[in-house]
Enzyme design. Structure first.
Site, PDB file in Angstrom:
ATOM      1  N   LYS A 143       0.977  -1.138   0.002  1.00  0.00           N
ATOM      2  CA  LYS A 143      -0.068   0.047   0.001  1.00  0.00           C
ATOM      3  C   LYS A 143       0.919   1.341  -0.104  1.00  0.00           C
ATOM      4  CE  LYS A 143      -3.677   2.455   2.290  1.00  0.00           C
ATOM      5  NZ  LYS A 143      -4.835   2.478   3.194  1.00  0.00           N
TER       6      LYS A 143
ATOM      7  N   LYS B  24      -2.075  -1.426  -3.930  1.00  0.00           N
ATOM      8  CA  LYS B  24      -2.858  -0.387  -3.939  1.00  0.00           C
ATOM      9  C   LYS B  24      -2.182   0.931  -3.886  1.00  0.00           C
ATOM     10  CE  LYS B  24      -6.182   1.834  -0.651  1.00  0.00           C
ATOM     11  NZ  LYS B  24      -6.526   1.908   0.653  1.00  0.00           N
TER      12      LYS B  24
HETATM   13  C1  PBG Z   1      -7.643   3.614   5.166  1.00  0.00           C
HETATM   14  C2  PBG Z   1      -7.805   3.404   3.826  1.00  0.00           C
HETATM   15  C3  PBG Z   1      -7.919   4.106   2.749  1.00  0.00           C
HETATM   16  C4  PBG Z   1      -8.313   3.488   1.624  1.00  0.00           C
HETATM   17  C5  PBG Z   1      -8.696   2.138   2.099  1.00  0.00           C
HETATM   18  N1  PBG Z   1      -8.536   2.321   3.375  1.00  0.00           N
HETATM   19  C6  PBG Z   1      -7.273   5.711   2.658  1.00  0.00           C
HETATM   20  C7  PBG Z   1      -6.195   5.842   3.227  1.00  0.00           C
HETATM   21  O1  PBG Z   1      -5.196   5.140   3.435  1.00  0.00           O
HETATM   22  O2  PBG Z   1      -5.880   6.955   3.584  1.00  0.00           O
HETATM   23  C8  PBG Z   1      -8.360   4.043   0.244  1.00  0.00           C
HETATM   24  C9  PBG Z   1      -9.468   3.487  -0.634  1.00  0.00           C
HETATM   25  C10 PBG Z   1      -9.700   4.367  -1.757  1.00  0.00           C
HETATM   26  O3  PBG Z   1      -8.854   5.643  -2.161  1.00  0.00           O
HETATM   27  O4  PBG Z   1     -10.550   4.070  -2.634  1.00  0.00           O
HETATM   28  N2  PBG Z   1      -6.851   2.750   6.020  1.00  0.00           N
END
Ligand code: PBG
Length: 335
Positions: free
Chosen positions: A205, A259
């Protein structure tokens, strides 16, 4: 793919266009398939009854009250989408510095999980393990004097994970990027009789600008102090992402995620080739918003753009994709 064993004959013995001439010929040589079974549909939750609250930065996406989420779950099932993923918009008075709402048995996410498992037992429910929807300052971990503290956050995340497993979640999706969380969750799940709860780790991520609309959707944008660069991966780092996947698998993740999606297809390919485990990509909110905005402006063709953006993940080696386009695309694929 030209892998060195199958060099094509020279023109005109080889004319690539022979196999592109008709839809039938093209279908015969199509290398990659996309089906509703490859999709996970992320859904935003909100309090209330019969509420459909549009998310302004994600046209076509709304926060749903639990009863509406149950309807969405039935729709997913009907469309052949195997799984939905829940993200709560927490009321302001439940966002605290200790994030205690995150492990409340009756928080919005856990109530929705129970309601959906009750009404649509065959649908896979995935939940998000991270503190940001519950945190007064929008971070995924506990903040002490401006620092996102790792080990205390992991303890909180384990409590949260257990509450979600208890509520009946089939898949836990730790999206927090704290160190050691997968091992700690796996151990706690084993010890508490939840040995069959799946962990789909957000292993690779990245610290991305493309999460902006999501943070609006869960109400974290205005609260976030600073950024998430001390725990999410630098977008420049591919080797590090591969190491994070290896680490999470070693700690007990069943499946892994990359991601965001489209800017990180190289990581999807590397992960699938290296580990050969179930690999998912998240086409995140910013990717959705960009494609949707161009569609709404009339700049790109809706159906082709949606399908092309998703087949790319399959071609890159992903087994499935989390996408806000899931119901639209499933409808398209089902004809
Ligand atoms: C938070 C989380 C995020 C997303 C999923 N879980 C955002 C972040 O890390 O700030 C993003 C998903 C998306 O942008 O569609 N833990």
């Amino acid at each position: 793919m030209n892998n060195g064993h199958s060099l094509p004959a020279a023109f005109p013995a080889m004319r690539a266009r022979r196999l592109r001439r008709t839809p039938g010929l093209r279908a015969m040589v199509s290398e990659t398939q996309l089906s509703p079974a490859d999709l996970i549909w992320p859904i935003f939750l909100t309090e209330g009854v019969d509420v459909v609250d549009p998310v302004p930065t994600m046209p076509g996406v709304a926060r749903l009250s639990v009863d509406r989420a149950v309807r969405a779950a039935k729709r997913a099932k009907g469309l052949g989408i195997p799984a939905i993923c829940l993200f709560p918009y927490t009321e302001a008075d439940r966002r605290t510095e200790d994030c205690a709402e995150a492990w409340s048995a009756n928080n919005l996410s856990n109530r929705a999980t129970r309601a959906i498992k009750d009404a649509v037992p065959g649908l896979v429910v995935m939940t998000d393990v991270a503190l940001d929807p519950y945190n007064a300052n929008g971070h995924d971990g506990i903040v002490r004097e401006g620092v996102i503290v790792n080990d205390e956050s992991v303890e909180a995340l384990v409590r949260m994970a257990l509450a979600q497993a208890e509520a009946g979640a089939d898949i836990l999706g730790p999206s927090d990027m704290m160190d050691g969380r997968i091992g700690a969750m796996r151990e706690a799940l084993e010890e508490s009789g939840h040995q069959d709860t799946v962990i789909l780790s957000y292993a690779a991520k990245f610290a991305s600008a493309f999460y902006g609309p999501f943070r609006d959707a869960v109400g974290a944008s205005g609260r976030l102090v600073g950024d998430k660069a001390t725990y999410q991966i630098d977008p420049a780092n591919g080797d590090e992402a591969v190491r994070m996947v290896a680490r999470d698998l070693a700690e007990g993740a069943d499946m892994v995620m990359v991601k965001p999606g489209m800017p990180y297809l190289d990581i999807c390919r590397r992960v699938k080739e290296r580990f050969a485990v179930p690999t998912f990509a998240y086409q995140v909110s910013g990717e959705y918003a960009m494609i949707r905005a161009a569609i709404d402006a009339g700049w790109i063709e809706p159906e082709k753009a949606m399908l092309e953006s998703l087949i790319a993940f399959r071609r890159a080696g992903c087994d499935g994709i989390l996408t806000y386009f899931a119901p639209d695309v499933a409808e398209l694929l089902n004809g």
